[in-house]
Write a protein that holds these residues in place. Structure first.
Motif, PDB file in Angstrom:
ATOM      1  N   CYS A 109       4.698  10.023   7.330  1.00 35.94           N
ATOM      2  CA  CYS A 109       5.988  10.732   7.289  1.00 35.94           C
ATOM      3  C   CYS A 109       6.409  11.008   5.842  1.00 35.94           C
ATOM      4  O   CYS A 109       5.835  10.465   4.903  1.00 35.94           O
ATOM      5  N   CYS A 112       7.467   7.842   3.785  1.00 35.37           N
ATOM      6  CA  CYS A 112       6.331   7.035   3.328  1.00 35.37           C
ATOM      7  C   CYS A 112       5.583   7.749   2.201  1.00 35.37           C
ATOM      8  O   CYS A 112       5.140   7.119   1.241  1.00 35.37           O
ATOM      9  N   THR A 130       2.825   2.846   6.081  1.00 33.84           N
ATOM     10  CA  THR A 130       3.293   3.357   7.377  1.00 33.84           C
ATOM     11  C   THR A 130       4.709   2.840   7.629  1.00 33.84           C
ATOM     12  O   THR A 130       5.197   1.995   6.876  1.00 33.84           O
ATOM     13  N   CYS A 131       5.356   3.316   8.674  1.00 34.92           N
ATOM     14  CA  CYS A 131       6.658   2.781   9.064  1.00 34.92           C
ATOM     15  C   CYS A 131       6.844   2.991  10.573  1.00 34.92           C
ATOM     16  O   CYS A 131       5.897   3.361  11.253  1.00 34.92           O
ATOM     17  N   CYS A 134       5.720   6.517  11.582  1.00 30.79           N
ATOM     18  CA  CYS A 134       4.399   7.090  11.318  1.00 30.79           C
ATOM     19  C   CYS A 134       3.316   6.023  11.306  1.00 30.79           C
ATOM     20  O   CYS A 134       3.596   4.831  11.307  1.00 30.79           O
ATOM     21  N   ARG A 172      13.740   0.762   7.537  1.00 32.49           N
ATOM     22  CA  ARG A 172      12.889   1.701   8.260  1.00 32.49           C
ATOM     23  C   ARG A 172      11.677   0.995   8.880  1.00 32.49           C
ATOM     24  O   ARG A 172      10.989   1.549   9.738  1.00 32.49           O
TER      25      ARG A 172
HETATM   26 ZN   LIG Z   1       6.519   6.536   7.578  1.00 34.80          ZN
END
Ligand SMILES: [Zn+2]
Ligand SMILES: [Zn+2]
Length: 759
Positions: A109, A112, A130-131, A134, A172
């Motif tokens: 995303c 990120c 990542t988060c 995503c 997040r």
């Molecule tokens: Zn992300």
């Protein structure tokens, strides 16, 4: 008030529990939220009725972008309130509902990506950033519920910093199962061709430089390995083609950015949207006037498959070099699934690549890149896999029975029809050998578990010798499932009917080969189908043509030409003039001529694909099929620049569209017109003839809809022309929207035909 709520859909792995937590706190309600083993989410709410109503409104209106809510079931509970706060509870093993699923893999995303580039961020230059919005999902999940210990991230316990983010509601990465950092997460490393690890400080950027210098590198991604190389240096490309035994098959490329892609290809608005979507498929783009990549990337085609980076690692590969793009093709031995494990890569790619860019996170599920093209701005799936699978296709009807479709033989997928949703597996490939069969078996059983489906029926093709037919028979017997065999072209048209929820259709189905009800070789069929009965009426078709030498005619289309033009007095001389295009030269031509004498006894086909192959060979565009669809794809590429100079009038003999005279006309006009114009004229003839028959049959049967399916429906010239003609006649024209028209959509067609039309 006390309320128990169950939510089904794509609600695990998309930041759903953190979202529930936040709206609960905001509305002042207590209770808990937890993941369940059926991929759904369970919520208990306690609070004032008004607050709970506000919570429910937020639940429906403010859901996270990647979440899909299919059903919300609420149950009022009696008893006293027990909670004094709202908490995220440990996942439960309960699994009574079915049809929910974990999301597909999601491209990195913007947040990120920004952190990846921020020197002050703890995940600065961390390839596996990542988060909750995503990162990989489908490819890391071993079983449900979607908790870290059920994924291949289990091997990387969170450090204090990551754990703190994981536990902070406003972060997040609150409950993001893939959260990791350079301290605790997966590591990336470069190895030479023999697997010896090199101690590079910056292995990814080093790999980028090596690619730019002309080396070939195997790069481990989310769903398997890619083989990467320069797109402009002929030497590595030539080597790659040689070792992969792929003399002509196009390689997909990864462009560093949309702007970079535009330096060598035309990108329309709809194509740009697809390329930048979180699914990040490979999109077939027309080569631009300025096209400067090597001709070895996508030989003799007017288009090229381009995708954008979808992981931190991909972005970093381009950091210290100028290249606009790299070849990024799936690493797999011929006819085998995409390479997944490090050991496997070392074994199968040894000698093919100069270096390996490994990481130490395991891949749970193989998943190839998806491939799409656009026709009139609409998306057409060539392959529906990473970024889409296993997200369901939602239907407007509900099936009573849960059906498993096992597909056909080539470009296969499997799929599950569960109530009003269909879950198509990732791309499996050509199910001819043990490795791919094992992959089909594993991927299908995984999909059954992920969706918690209670299969009652298994559907397959009519072909008695297909691996998938035998597997369906075996599973039906072992599990006491009902077995339903579905004719190939009917499955394609049934898919179209269910996708668009139509009751009656005249479907044009064109492809290379499908087993007819009596074992005939079909592939240019017009079928009348209604939702009242299982099955179809074949109302028209293309002329039958002989396959001279059987399967050889599929690989060497000059044999199709010989069969179709067997009455032409110039044929023998013309074949002899083309003897260099027969593997065994003059000797083979003598055999072909003998086979023509006995052609009545051989195999005949109504295949549209074979006719397109023959046109391709007559025009000298392609003499050998080295990959599926090659002669007709190259023909379409040439036809793209042509116009309808011959204006051939369709010749019908009863309900059969002539193809002999058409090929004869093309043959006789060689030299008088350009290849492009003749190629286009042949396309125009087929589009006119097939639609004329379909429109006539629609009118006779009071049907208002004509559809087009089968692998040939990936052909833009045919589809656009047919659509124009059908609409001009006042009828509706349907093509697929979310299901591949080729055999990747066959399992879907089998499942829905069995689930909705079979009594
Ligand atoms: Zn992300
Ligand atoms: Zn960490």
């Amino acid at each position: 008030m006390r309320l128990k709520i169950q939510v089904t859909g794509i609600v695990q792995g998309v930041g759903f529990r953190p979202f529930i937590y936040r709206i609960a706190v905001r509305n002042g309600v207590f209770g808990y939220v937890k993941n369940r083993a059926d991929a759904g989410v369970e919520i208990l709410l306690e609070g004032q009725e008004q607050a709970i109503q506000r919570f429910l409104r937020d639940l429906k209106e403010k859901k996270p972008p990647l979440a899909q809510i299919h059903h919300i079931v609420t149950l009022k509970l009696r008893g006293k309130n027990e909670y004094t706060e709202f908490v995220i509870e440990n996942s439960s093993k309960e699994a009574e509902l079915s049809g929910s699923i974990t999301p597909p893999d999601i491209a990195i995303c913007d947040d990120c990506l920004r952190e990846l580039r921020d020197p002050n961020d703890p995940r600065f230059e961390y390839f596996f950033i990542t988060c909750t919005n995503c990162g990989p999902r489908f490819t890391i999940i071993e079983k449900l519920p979607y908790d870290r210990e059920n994924t291949t991230m289990r091997a990387f316990p969170m450090c204090g910093f990551c754990l703190n983010e994981y536990k902070t509601p406003l972060n997040r990465r609150f409950h993001a199962q893939t959260v990791a950092c350079p301290q605790c997460g997966p590591h990336v490393f470069l190895a030479d061709g023999s697997g010896k690890v090199l101690t590079e400080k910056d292995p990814i950027r080093e790999a980028g430089k090596l690619l730019s210098e002309g080396h070939i590198i195997a790069v481990k991604g989310y769903g398997g390995f890619h083989v990467a190389a320069s797109t402009t240096e002929p030497r590595p490309l030539r080597r790659l083609r040689k070792v992969k035994h792929r003399s002509q098959k196009p390689f997909a490329v990864m462009a560093r950015s949309l702007e970079a892609a535009k330096t060598f290809a035309d990108v329309s608005e709809s194509q740009a949207l697809l390329m930048t979507s979180y699914s990040r498929p490979i999109v077939l783009l027309n080569k631009s006037r300025q096209y400067y990549l090597s001709d070895l990337v996508a030989p003799k085609l007017h288009n090229i498959g381009v995708m954008l980076p979808y992981t931190g690692l991909h972005y970093m590969l381009f950091d210290e070099i100028e290249d606009a793009s790299f070849v990024m093709t799936s690493a797999n031995p011929p006819n085998q699934p995409i390479t997944r494990d490090n050991d496997e890569a070392l074994k199968t790619l040894n000698g093919t690549v100069d270096f390996f860019l490994f990481h130490d996170r395991q891949i749970a599920q193989r998943c190839d890149d998806s491939v799409v093209r656009t026709q009139n701005g609409n998306k057409v799936f060539i392959r529906r896999s990473r970024g889409y699978a296993p997200a369901p296709i939602k239907l407007k009807r509900r099936a009573k029975n849960c059906v498993l479709g096992l597909g056909g033989e080539l470009n296969n997928t499997s799929c599950i029809l569960n109530a009003d949703k269909v879950f198509i597996s990732q791309h499996i490939g050509d199910v001819e050998n043990v490795e791919t069969r094992a992959f089909l078996d594993q991927a299908t059983n995984h999909l059954i578990r992920l969706t918690n489906s209670n299969i009652k029926t298994v559907a397959c093709d009519l072909h008695p010798k297909f691996t998938t037919t035998k597997l369906a028979q075996q599973w039906a017997e072992e599990n006491n499932w009902q077995l339903i065999q579905v004719q190939h072209h009917y499955a394609h048209i049934a898919a179209l009917m269910i996708e668009h929820n139509v009751e009656k259709i005249v479907g044009i189905c064109c492809d290379g080969y499908g087993y007819g009800p009596e074992g005939e070789a079909w592939g240019g069929e017009i079928l009348l189908c209604t939702d009242e009965a299982f099955g179809f009426e074949r109302v028209a078709h293309l002329e039958r043509q002989p396959l001279i030498g059987g399967d050889l005619a599929t690989h060497y289309p000059l044999r199709m030409v010989a069969g179709i033009l067997s009455d032409n007095v110039e044929l023998e001389n013309w074949l002899l003039n083309n003897k260099q295009h027969f593997p065994h030269g003059t000797e083979e031509i003598q055999t072909v001529l003998q086979q023509l004498e006995r052609k009545e006894k051989g195999v005949w086909t109504t295949s549209c694909g074979r006719v397109l192959d023959a046109i391709s060979a007559v025009l000298g565009i392609c003499y050998e099929r080295t990959y599926e669809g090659e002669p007709s794809m190259k023909l379409e590429s040439i036809a793209m620049k042509g116009k309808d100079v011959l204006r051939l009038k369709p010749i019908m003999v009863g309900d059969t569209l002539d193809t002999t005279q058409m090929l004869q006309d093309v043959f006789e006009n060689k030299g008088k017109h350009s290849k492009a114009d003749l190629a286009y004229s042949a396309h125009a003839y087929l589009a006119r003839g097939l639609t004329a028959l379909a429109i006539e049959k629609a009118s006779e049967n009071n049907v208002k809809t004509v559809g087009f399916s089968g692998g040939v429906a990936c052909n833009e010239i045919l589809t656009v022309n047919m659509g124009r003609i059908v609409k001009a006649s006042g009828l509706r024209f349907l093509v697929h929207a979310d299901v591949p028209p080729g055999d990747g959509g066959l399992s879907f067609g089998q499942a829905v035909a069995s689930g909705f039309f079979h009594s």
